[in-house]
Motif scaffolding. Structure first.
Motif, short mmCIF file in Angstrom:
data_model
loop_
_atom_site.label_atom_id
_atom_site.label_comp_id
_atom_site.label_asym_id
_atom_site.label_seq_id
_atom_site.Cartn_x
_atom_site.Cartn_y
_atom_site.Cartn_z
N THR A 93 0.86 -1.18 0.00
CA THR A 93 0.00 0.00 0.00
C THR A 93 0.89 1.23 0.00
OG1 THR A 93 -1.75 -1.13 1.24
CG2 THR A 93 -1.80 1.27 1.21
N VAL A 94 0.58 2.18 -0.89
CA VAL A 94 1.30 3.45 -0.93
C VAL A 94 0.38 4.52 -0.34
CG1 VAL A 94 2.48 5.15 -2.35
CG2 VAL A 94 2.57 2.72 -2.97
N ILE A 95 0.85 5.18 0.69
CA ILE A 95 0.04 6.15 1.43
C ILE A 95 0.76 7.48 1.48
CG2 ILE A 95 -0.91 6.74 3.70
CD1 ILE A 95 -1.42 3.81 4.18
N GLU A 96 0.00 8.54 1.25
CA GLU A 96 0.53 9.88 1.47
C GLU A 96 -0.20 10.46 2.68
OE1 GLU A 96 1.21 14.08 -0.96
OE2 GLU A 96 0.73 12.23 -2.04
N GLU A 97 0.53 11.00 3.61
CA GLU A 97 -0.07 11.43 4.89
C GLU A 97 0.29 12.87 5.21
OE1 GLU A 97 1.05 10.49 9.45
OE2 GLU A 97 0.35 8.73 8.32
N ILE A 98 -0.68 13.59 5.75
CA ILE A 98 -0.45 14.95 6.23
C ILE A 98 -1.28 15.18 7.48
CG2 ILE A 98 -2.28 15.96 4.79
CD1 ILE A 98 -0.43 18.43 4.49
N ARG A 99 -0.73 15.94 8.42
CA ARG A 99 -1.43 16.28 9.65
C ARG A 99 -2.13 17.63 9.47
NH1 ARG A 99 -0.44 13.18 14.45
NH2 ARG A 99 0.39 11.21 13.71
N LEU A 100 -3.43 17.64 9.76
CA LEU A 100 -4.23 18.86 9.67
C LEU A 100 -5.01 19.04 10.97
CD1 LEU A 100 -5.60 18.36 6.03
CD2 LEU A 100 -3.70 19.83 6.73
N GLU A 101 -5.95 19.93 10.94
CA GLU A 101 -6.75 20.21 12.13
C GLU A 101 -8.18 20.48 11.72
OE1 GLU A 101 -5.29 22.45 15.91
OE2 GLU A 101 -6.32 23.94 14.68
N MET A 146 -6.25 13.83 -2.85
CA MET A 146 -5.07 14.52 -2.33
C MET A 146 -4.40 15.35 -3.44
SD MET A 146 -3.32 14.77 0.59
CE MET A 146 -3.18 13.29 1.60
N ASP A 147 -4.39 14.83 -4.65
CA ASP A 147 -3.78 15.57 -5.77
C ASP A 147 -4.55 16.85 -6.06
OD1 ASP A 147 -1.90 13.57 -5.99
OD2 ASP A 147 -2.96 12.52 -7.60
N LYS A 148 -5.89 16.78 -6.00
CA LYS A 148 -6.71 17.97 -6.25
C LYS A 148 -6.46 19.04 -5.18
CE LYS A 148 -10.53 15.58 -8.57
NZ LYS A 148 -11.95 15.16 -8.45
N LEU A 149 -6.24 18.60 -3.93
CA LEU A 149 -6.02 19.55 -2.84
C LEU A 149 -4.63 20.16 -2.89
CD1 LEU A 149 -7.70 17.60 0.13
CD2 LEU A 149 -8.66 19.48 -1.21
N GLU A 150 -3.73 19.55 -3.68
CA GLU A 150 -2.36 20.03 -3.83
C GLU A 150 -1.64 20.19 -2.49
OE1 GLU A 150 -2.55 23.60 -6.12
OE2 GLU A 150 -3.05 22.56 -7.99
N LEU A 151 -1.84 19.18 -1.63
CA LEU A 151 -1.18 19.18 -0.32
C LEU A 151 0.13 18.41 -0.42
CD1 LEU A 151 -4.26 18.49 1.97
CD2 LEU A 151 -3.08 20.67 1.65
N ASP A 152 1.12 18.87 0.32
CA ASP A 152 2.44 18.22 0.31
C ASP A 152 2.53 17.26 1.48
OD1 ASP A 152 4.99 17.56 -0.30
OD2 ASP A 152 5.92 19.35 0.57
#
Length: 859
Positions: free
Chosen positions: A520-528, A675-681
């Protein structure tokens, strides 16, 4: 032998069926107590042996002790053995593996060589402080070829973090920041050592450890006052008081740190956690009480079902001049004869049943779990003594009650059985609705049950006990399994790969390595996100109210773990939780899956708590913001708005490699396209499952990419899967054992009851009841028995399950749920078993002559 006892023996021989059935009841009861206690003890014994085989045997560890403190240990704690150990690291300059630049020296005295699992491949283990045995993985993985007889000159020291100065151990992977090593080796000594043997890679060496294990020697006679080692104590007598004794000893002799092998001690029933101890003791007490009550009912029913026949025999003795004492002694003698035969047979049957079961599952157990340990029948004196005492006490009660009752009535009444058979109009009165709805056959069946109330109650009690016992054991074992799942680490993967430098596309290449079975390939970011106080998790809301937290406009800031899955992994995950993955690909506004079920350890109570992460529902929306930086304590916080996501599904399952959030956070899953649409790193992670995790790790390390971080957890995952598998075998074995015993009990009770009604059934056939009407009557009797038993048994079972849940609540906090599948199974099976038992018994009687059945006195 006096004449009364001779007559009693003759009566037992003449009534062979009644005697045999009574003995079977006692044998089943004794076998159940013996088997259940043996199953539990043997299961814990397997867990203990498996732990010792993997991690070594020790109970208490004292850190940094001197020779004087070791002498005091031997003098005051009287241990079975003391393992002396020390460790250190030396640089392995020739290593080509950038992730393992060290030799890790683990030194033991002779006792340590025996107590810890070390497998010699070639040569031998060291016998003095100038000898070592090296791991074969040094040659296989680091391309350094040491031969037996080679000498190594090494500088040994401790790994220390450059950032905070903490000492690093073998469980800590190589400390790096990008390509910079963030740790140093502080040298303590220089030694020249001779290689005398090669060992297999120890099972207790983590896959991510930065050092190859080398076994050295601790010479007890060479210890000086200035040199300290670690002492691992193996006790011969393990009791709950060992915690207080160990800590008191450490305080008396100035030992700064003492550790306990809590996992192994728990398998011996010893724990320092008061909540866990209370849970263990209360659960064991409840389940043993249920089993004892069930066994008492089994034995009592075996006697009580034929009490009318024994009462007639006692009445005959009374008619020829037998005294109360002689009649009482006659009944006790009958019980003693049955006990002397049934109890030994029951104990042997219990052990034989467990032994046969273990022999059947051991092959599967070892093949499935790749373990060398097997289930062994552990015979304890306590299980034998308990089974004997319970059986003897129950037989005494079962024989004493009818003897006392028979001694108080006249000989004529005892022979006529006027106390057992109720023929008054009121006693056998039935509702007119029964006859109207079901016919005269149902009315006759109901009157038959009421006519002999004691026999009817004994049969009914047997059914009720069977229902309560089965459902209680099912809930008990389900609670054990759920508790184990709550305490285990949520590792669904073998290897985690991450990088701060490489892009997701570059990490994708690692999914194509040899031996990789799934990825599984996962991209992760911490938000609030800001959550209204009414929607926060109940435990968190309680903490906010108790601590009077200051809220911003009535909302609480939740941290959000936003993760995206590659398209293939997202489709598989969505289908697993029962949602349509295509809906999440075509939405204009983001649609997300929210993991709303979490478990965490409450520090205040020490409990494992399972709760909702957030009070929300499908269709609700969550506003996501970047986590704000520290604003220096200003009240107004400026948050950068990212997007609003709609809750498309709620689940308690997480994707491969991920874990649910902690209290005060939520876990949100979206496809990679979102995630690609949100353009988050975000930070990319790759999670791998492999058929050979060590080979896969070696392949990754051979690429020598210092931008990649590897976390290999296959050993820990394997151990947890072994534990769950063993627990599942225990659970299903336990339930199967109980099921067979209860089915045997019901068949035994009902067949005996039917056997005692031979003359009654012969009379009904003699006055013209047809086979069709007879079968109809039996069916309705089965229905009445089943409904009545369920009417009493289900409420009692629920009450018992609530008691078990409260006991589990000392350590684990999760909602009470009825085991509906088990309840439905019981409802169906109680009618099937009762009906089958009655029809089986009746089918045998149909072949008998009516006249002979009417004349028959003995069964």
């Amino acid at each position: 032998m006096n004449i009364i006892n001779q007559v009693t023996l003759r009566n037992l021989k003449e009534n062979k069926r009644r005697t045999l059935v009574t003995m079977i009841g006692v044998i089943i009861s004794v076998a159940m107590i013996t088997a259940v206690s043996t199953l539990g003890v043997s299961f814990l014994d397997l867990l203990a042996r498996e732990h010792i085989a993997t991690n070594g045997e020790w109970h208490i560890q004292y850190k940094n002790v001197t020779s004087e403190q070791i002498e005091a240990l031997e003098r005051e704690l009287t241990p079975e053995s003391i393992v002396l150990a020390s460790d250190g690291y030396a640089a392995l300059e020739q290593s080509v593996n950038e992730f393992k630049p060290y030799l890790y020296f683990q030194n033991y005295n002779e006792a340590g060589m025996e107590q810890f699992p070390i497998d010699v491949v070639e040569g031998r283990l060291p016998q003095n402080e100038n000898e070592i045995a090296i791991s074969e993985t040094i040659e296989n993985n680091a391309n350094v070829n040491y031969q037996i007889g080679d000498q190594l000159t090494v500088q040994i020291g401790k790994r220390v973090s450059k950032m905070d100065g903490t000492t690093l151990v073998q469980n800590n992977s190589l400390l790096r920041e990008d390509e910079t090593i963030m740790e140093e080796l502080r040298i303590n000594e220089k030694k020249t050592l001779t290689v005398v043997g090669t060992i297999e890679r120890p099972s207790w060496e983590p896959a991510w450890a930065p050092g190859y294990t080398v076994i050295g020697y601790v010479d007890e006679s060479a210890l000086s006052e200035n040199r300290s080692v670690d002492a691992f104590v193996v006790l011969s007598d393990i009791k709950g008081s060992l915690f207080e004794r160990a800590e008191a000893f450490a305080q008396t002799y100035g030992i700064e740190k003492v550790n306990f092998n809590n996992e192994l001690l728990r398998f011996y029933g010893v724990t320092k956690n008061d909540n866990l101890r209370m849970t263990m003791f209360s659960l064991v007490s409840i389940i043993m009480a249920i089993i004892i009550i069930g066994s008492v009912a089994l034995i009592y029913n075996a006697f009580a079902i034929s009490v009318s026949e024994r009462a007639r025999h006692l009445g005959m003795l009374s008619s020829v001049g037998a005294t109360k004492k002689q009649k009482r002694n006659s009944v006790f003698f009958e019980g003693a004869v049955i006990a002397s035969i049934s109890i030994p047979v029951g104990i042997v049957a219990g052990f034989a049943g467990i032994g046969t079961t273990f022999a059947y599952i051991n092959t599967f157990l070892q093949e499935a779990l790749h373990t060398t340990e097997a289930l062994e029948v552990v015979v304890t004196p306590s299980s034998i003594i308990t089974a004997c005492l319970i059986s003897i006490a129950t037989i005494f009660i079962s024989t004493y009650v009818p003897a006392q009752r028979a001694s108080k009535v006249s000989a004529i009444d005892a022979i006529r059985q006027t106390d057992d058979i109720k023929l008054t109009k009121k006693a056998v009165k039935t509702s007119k609705l029964i006859r109207k709805l079901f016919g005269i056959e149902a009315e006759i069946g109901l009157k038959n049950m009421k006519r002999n109330k004691k026999r009817y109650v004994a049969t009914l009690l047997s059914l009720i006990v069977s229902i309560v016992l089965f459902l209680s054991v099912s809930y008990f074992t389900d609670s054990l399994k759920k508790s184990l799942e709550l305490t285990k680490d949520d590792f669904q993967f073998d290897i985690q790969i991450s990088s701060n430098q490489l892009a997701q596309e570059e990490l994708n290449a690692y999914t194509k390595l040899d031996y990789v079975t799934s990825s599984t390939v996962i991209e992760e970011i911490r938000l609030e996100t800001l959550v209204s106080i009414k929607n926060v998790a109940p435990p968190l809301k309680k903490q906010i109210e108790e601590n009077d937290f200051a809220l911003e406009n009535g909302v609480f800031p939740y941290y959000v773990v936003l993760q995206s899955l590659d398209e293939e992994s997202f489709h598989a995950y969505a289908k697993e939780i029962g949602v349509n993955p295509e809906e999440y690909m075509v939405q204009k506004s983001p649609l997300a899956i929210v993991v709303d079920q979490i478990s965490y350890e409450d520090e205040a109570s020490g409990k494992i708590v399972q709760t909702k992460a957030i009070e929300t529902k499908v269709g609700d929306t969550l506003d996501l913001y970047m986590i704000p930086e520290d604003n220096g304590g200003h009240e107004q916080i400026d948050r950068e708005f990212i997007t609003t996501v709609e809750v498309g599904a709620l689940t308690d399952k997480t994707p491969l490699g991920t874990q649910a959030a902690l209290l005060g956070g939520i876990h949100i899953i979206v496809p990679q396209s979102t995630m690609d649409k949100l353009e988050l790193d975000g930070k990319p992670f790759v999670y791998l499952n492999s058929s050979d995790p060590l080979a896969t790790q070696a392949a990754i390390e051979s690429l020598n990419d210092m931008n990649v971080y590897i976390y290999n957890v296959y050993q820990r995952r394997q151990q947890e899967e072994q534990m769950i598998m063993i627990m599942s075998i225990f659970i299903y074995g336990f339930i199967t054992l109980i099921s067979f015993i209860l089915i045997a009990n019901i068949f035994n009770t009902i067949s005996t009851s039917i056997g005692l009604r031979k003359r009654e059934f012969a009379m009904l056939r003699s006055v013209g009841m047809t086979p069709k009407g007879f079968n109809k009557m039996i069916r309705y009797e089965s229905l009445f028995y089943g409904l009545k038993a369920l009417g009493y048994g289900l409420p009692l079972s629920i009450l018992t399950m609530l008691t078990i849940h409260l006991s589990v609540g000392y350590t684990f906090d999760y909602g009470f749920q009825l085991p509906w599948r088990a309840i439905l199974f019981v409802v169906i099976m109680i009618f099937v078993i009762v009906g089958s038992a009655m029809l089986y018994s009746i089918s045998k009687m149909k072949k008998e002559n009516i006249i002979e059945s009417l004349k028959q006195e003995n069964i």
